[in-house]
Design a protein around this motif. Sequence first.
Motif, short mmCIF file in Angstrom:
data_model
loop_
_atom_site.label_atom_id
_atom_site.label_comp_id
_atom_site.label_asym_id
_atom_site.label_seq_id
_atom_site.Cartn_x
_atom_site.Cartn_y
_atom_site.Cartn_z
N ASP A 87 49.44 56.49 29.81
CA ASP A 87 48.15 57.04 30.22
C ASP A 87 47.12 56.92 29.11
OD1 ASP A 87 49.13 57.69 32.71
OD2 ASP A 87 49.53 59.78 32.20
N ALA A 88 47.53 57.24 27.88
CA ALA A 88 46.61 57.13 26.74
C ALA A 88 46.19 55.68 26.56
CB ALA A 88 47.25 57.68 25.47
N ASP A 89 47.12 54.75 26.74
CA ASP A 89 46.80 53.32 26.60
C ASP A 89 45.74 52.91 27.61
OD1 ASP A 89 48.84 53.19 24.72
OD2 ASP A 89 50.26 52.21 26.05
N ALA A 90 45.98 53.21 28.89
CA ALA A 90 45.05 52.81 29.94
C ALA A 90 43.69 53.48 29.75
CB ALA A 90 45.62 53.15 31.32
N ASP A 91 43.70 54.75 29.38
CA ASP A 91 42.44 55.47 29.17
C ASP A 91 41.67 54.88 27.99
OD1 ASP A 91 42.93 57.17 31.31
OD2 ASP A 91 43.77 58.75 30.05
N ALA A 92 42.38 54.57 26.90
CA ALA A 92 41.73 53.97 25.72
C ALA A 92 41.18 52.60 26.06
CB ALA A 92 42.71 53.89 24.56
N ALA A 113 34.35 43.52 27.59
CA ALA A 113 34.41 44.70 28.46
C ALA A 113 35.31 44.41 29.66
CB ALA A 113 33.01 45.10 28.92
N LYS A 114 35.10 43.27 30.26
CA LYS A 114 35.90 42.88 31.43
C LYS A 114 37.38 42.77 31.07
CE LYS A 114 36.16 39.07 34.69
NZ LYS A 114 35.53 37.83 35.12
N GLU A 115 37.67 42.23 29.89
CA GLU A 115 39.06 42.11 29.44
C GLU A 115 39.71 43.50 29.31
OE1 GLU A 115 41.36 40.82 25.34
OE2 GLU A 115 39.46 39.85 25.83
N TRP A 116 38.99 44.46 28.70
CA TRP A 116 39.54 45.82 28.54
C TRP A 116 39.67 46.54 29.88
CZ3 TRP A 116 42.49 46.70 24.81
CH2 TRP A 116 42.25 46.20 23.54
N PHE A 117 38.70 46.36 30.76
CA PHE A 117 38.82 46.97 32.09
C PHE A 117 40.02 46.37 32.84
CE2 PHE A 117 34.03 47.81 31.98
CZ PHE A 117 34.20 49.15 31.65
N GLY A 118 40.23 45.08 32.69
CA GLY A 118 41.38 44.43 33.32
C GLY A 118 42.69 44.98 32.79
N LYS A 119 42.77 45.20 31.49
CA LYS A 119 44.00 45.76 30.91
C LYS A 119 44.23 47.17 31.43
CE LYS A 119 44.24 43.02 26.71
NZ LYS A 119 44.41 43.02 25.26
N SER A 120 43.17 47.97 31.50
CA SER A 120 43.34 49.34 32.00
C SER A 120 43.76 49.31 33.47
CB SER A 120 42.08 50.17 31.80
OG SER A 120 41.04 49.77 32.66
N CYS A 121 43.23 48.37 34.23
CA CYS A 121 43.62 48.21 35.63
C CYS A 121 45.10 47.83 35.72
CB CYS A 121 42.75 47.14 36.28
SG CYS A 121 43.15 46.82 38.02
N ASN A 122 45.52 46.88 34.89
CA ASN A 122 46.92 46.45 34.88
C ASN A 122 47.87 47.59 34.50
OD1 ASN A 122 46.20 43.87 35.63
ND2 ASN A 122 46.21 43.08 33.54
N ASN A 123 47.34 48.58 33.77
CA ASN A 123 48.14 49.74 33.39
C ASN A 123 47.99 50.89 34.37
OD1 ASN A 123 49.60 48.93 31.06
ND2 ASN A 123 47.68 48.91 29.93
#
Length: 138
Positions: A87-92, A113-123
Amino acid sequence: MILLHTSLTSKTTLFLTAAILSVSALAADFNQTQYLADQADAKAQYSLGLAYYNGQGVRQDYSKAAKWYQKVANQGDADADADADADADADAQYMLGLMYDQGEGVRQNNATAKEWFGKSCNNGLQVGCNKFQQLNAK
């Protein structure tokens, strides 16, 4: 009530003592969080990022917030199997996406930004998926 019959000086002293103890407790809590964050505790690192982002207990500093969010996000990349900090990973990762999208504490960069949003989505963070789709539509 006992406080109704005490002098103003006594009430003021009691209030100031409570305020000092409260500030001391916050400082001790921040120091403990800082210590844990320095020991690579993802939740503590995220908490520090949030504190600096919102200016809670510290002077607002987007650059420091980004630094702490980056540490959490990098831990998630290094140990993708650790569910405890997922959860902390996806939120960060989401917060980094916001910061790059808005240029807060980092140079504004839609691709990053898109890369980080994609990672949070994948998590598993739905709001990250929504922001990823918004940037994809641009």
